[in-house]
Enzyme design. Structure first.
Site, PDB file in Angstrom:
ATOM      1  N   GLU A 127       0.589  -1.310   0.185  1.00 58.54           N
ATOM      2  CA  GLU A 127      -0.085   0.071  -0.065  1.00 58.54           C
ATOM      3  C   GLU A 127       0.795   1.258  -0.071  1.00 58.54           C
ATOM      4  O   GLU A 127       0.510   2.302   0.812  1.00 58.54           O
ATOM      5  CB  GLU A 127      -0.881  -0.056   1.365  1.00 58.54           C
ATOM      6  CG  GLU A 127      -1.894  -1.195   1.244  1.00 58.54           C
ATOM      7  CD  GLU A 127      -2.486  -1.382   2.509  1.00 58.54           C
ATOM      8  OE1 GLU A 127      -2.567  -0.433   3.432  1.00 58.54           O
ATOM      9  OE2 GLU A 127      -3.484  -2.094   2.752  1.00 58.54           O
ATOM     10  N   GLU A 161      -5.920 -10.854  -0.918  1.00 56.62           N
ATOM     11  CA  GLU A 161      -6.815 -10.519   0.306  1.00 56.62           C
ATOM     12  C   GLU A 161      -8.297 -10.510   0.149  1.00 56.62           C
ATOM     13  O   GLU A 161      -9.196 -10.020   0.668  1.00 56.62           O
ATOM     14  CB  GLU A 161      -6.470  -9.345   1.093  1.00 56.62           C
ATOM     15  CG  GLU A 161      -4.816  -9.112   1.269  1.00 56.62           C
ATOM     16  CD  GLU A 161      -4.640  -7.932   1.958  1.00 56.62           C
ATOM     17  OE1 GLU A 161      -5.386  -7.257   2.635  1.00 56.62           O
ATOM     18  OE2 GLU A 161      -3.551  -7.659   2.039  1.00 56.62           O
TER      19      GLU A 161
END
Ligand SMILES: Oc1ccccc1CN[C@@H]1C=C[C@@H](O)[C@H](O)[C@H]1O
Length: 331
Positions: A133, A240
């Site tokens: 991220e 995820e």
């Protein structure tokens, strides 16, 4: 459970099927996990704050337990995650006198963490989310603001991948992110990954977190993202996956069970996702759910704390949902 097929067996010809696990689910649901999944990711215990809570003090117990189970049962493990702005202790960015660390000190700490962790699990963790991220969600900047970036500079990403490759040359190294299918963010992730590839930085794949919901992202946006990232010659992992019953903006907290409409929509969405992913099995090596079953999901506390969600293929009693049967049917 006898007449319920193993999800990972059914998908063996396409890609691995993984789950994010934690000490509770590994303890309570080990047999179930071993049946349905052939890849494991630590939901939290391999994050910086859990492996090195204080400088030089490494706490590997829970990570070692996961690795032992994976080794005994021939499961792949995805390492999650080495360099991230979240769940990283404050000491990492500070001098001993409390002032902010400088570039050299922070690079040394990054290297020390990556080497210590990756050398311990060399040959037991096949792929790592080296950086998680780092790309910004809005604005013109490619990268989000973070201590890693402000102290080291934009090349913190290059350094993380170089250190990781030195530590374990055989590990597959991934850049991992969410909202990966939103066109604007997709183009930013693409630009960052393209730069790494062009600079000869050792990156092998992109992790698409795939925290999706009943309405977003569109199949077309997912398809465009898969094709864009794959065009760099990189492997893709869905890292995820979960499908929230609520859009990010919908903060309603009145439901104690999904509505029939939600269940039907979830079934349709999961079928469409696996239809698409099997179409791209040549570039997608692994699809990991961010959890095992609806009895526990991080979405029960994000973005609304304490609000139950039902984002996975198995219900709160580990029973297959209609979504499970549709996904099996696609394989
Ligand atoms: O979907 C998001 C929206 C905003 C911030 C972060 C995320 C996802 N962030 C993920 C979710 C759960 C954590 O356990 C994972 O380590 C992290 O990668």
């Amino acid at each position: 459970q006898q007449n319920i097929p193993s999800l990972s067996d059914v998908y063996k010809k396409h890609f691995r099927i993984g789950a994010a696990v934690n000490p509770m689910t590994l303890h309570d649901q080990e047999a179930f996990i071993l049946k349905h999944f052939n890849s494991l990711t630590a939901e939290n215990v391999m994050k910086f704050e859990r492996l090195q809570p204080e400088e030089g003090h490494f706490t590997f117990t829970h990570a070692d337990e996961l690795i032992a189970i994976a080794q005994q049962n021939n499961k792949q493990v995805r390492g999650h995650t080495l360099v991230w702005h979240n769940q990283t202790p404050d000491w990492v960015f500070q001098q001993s006198n409390g002032e902010e660390a400088d570039r050299q000190l922070l690079l040394e700490r990054m290297k020390q963490h990556i080497f210590t962790v990756m050398e311990r699990y060399k040959g037991k963790i096949g792929s790592w989310d080296v950086v998680n991220e780092a790309v910004s969600d809005s604005g013109t900047d490619l990268l989000r603001e973070s201590k890693w970036r402000s102290i080291i500079g934009d090349d913190f990403i290059d350094k993380a991948f170089e250190y990781a490759h030195m530590a374990d040359p055989d590990a597959r190294l991934f850049y991992n992110d969410y909202n990966e299918s939103h066109p604007e963010k997709r183009e930013k992730i693409y630009s960052v990954a393209k730069g790494l590839v062009e600079r000869g930085i050792p990156i092998h794949g992109i992790g698409l977190q795939a925290h999706w919901n009943l309405s977003e992202p569109s199949l077309d946006h997912i398809k465009q993202a898969i094709e864009r990232y794959a065009s760099l010659g990189l492997k893709l992992h869905i890292t995820e996956m979960d499908v929230s019953a609520f859009s990010f903006e919908d903060k309603r907290a009145d439901l104690t069970a999904p509505t029939e409409e939600m269940t039907d929509k979830l079934t349709e969405r999961y079928r469409s996702f696996f239809d698409l992913m099997t179409e791209y099995a040549a570039v997608i090596d692994s699809v990991t759910f961010w959890g095992v079953a609806d009895n526990y999901t991080w979405l029960d506390d994000f973005p609304v704390k304490g609000r139950k969600n039902w984002p996975l293929l198995f219900d709160e009693h580990l029973q297959p949902k209609p979504s499970f049967w549709e996904v099996v049917d696609v394989a």
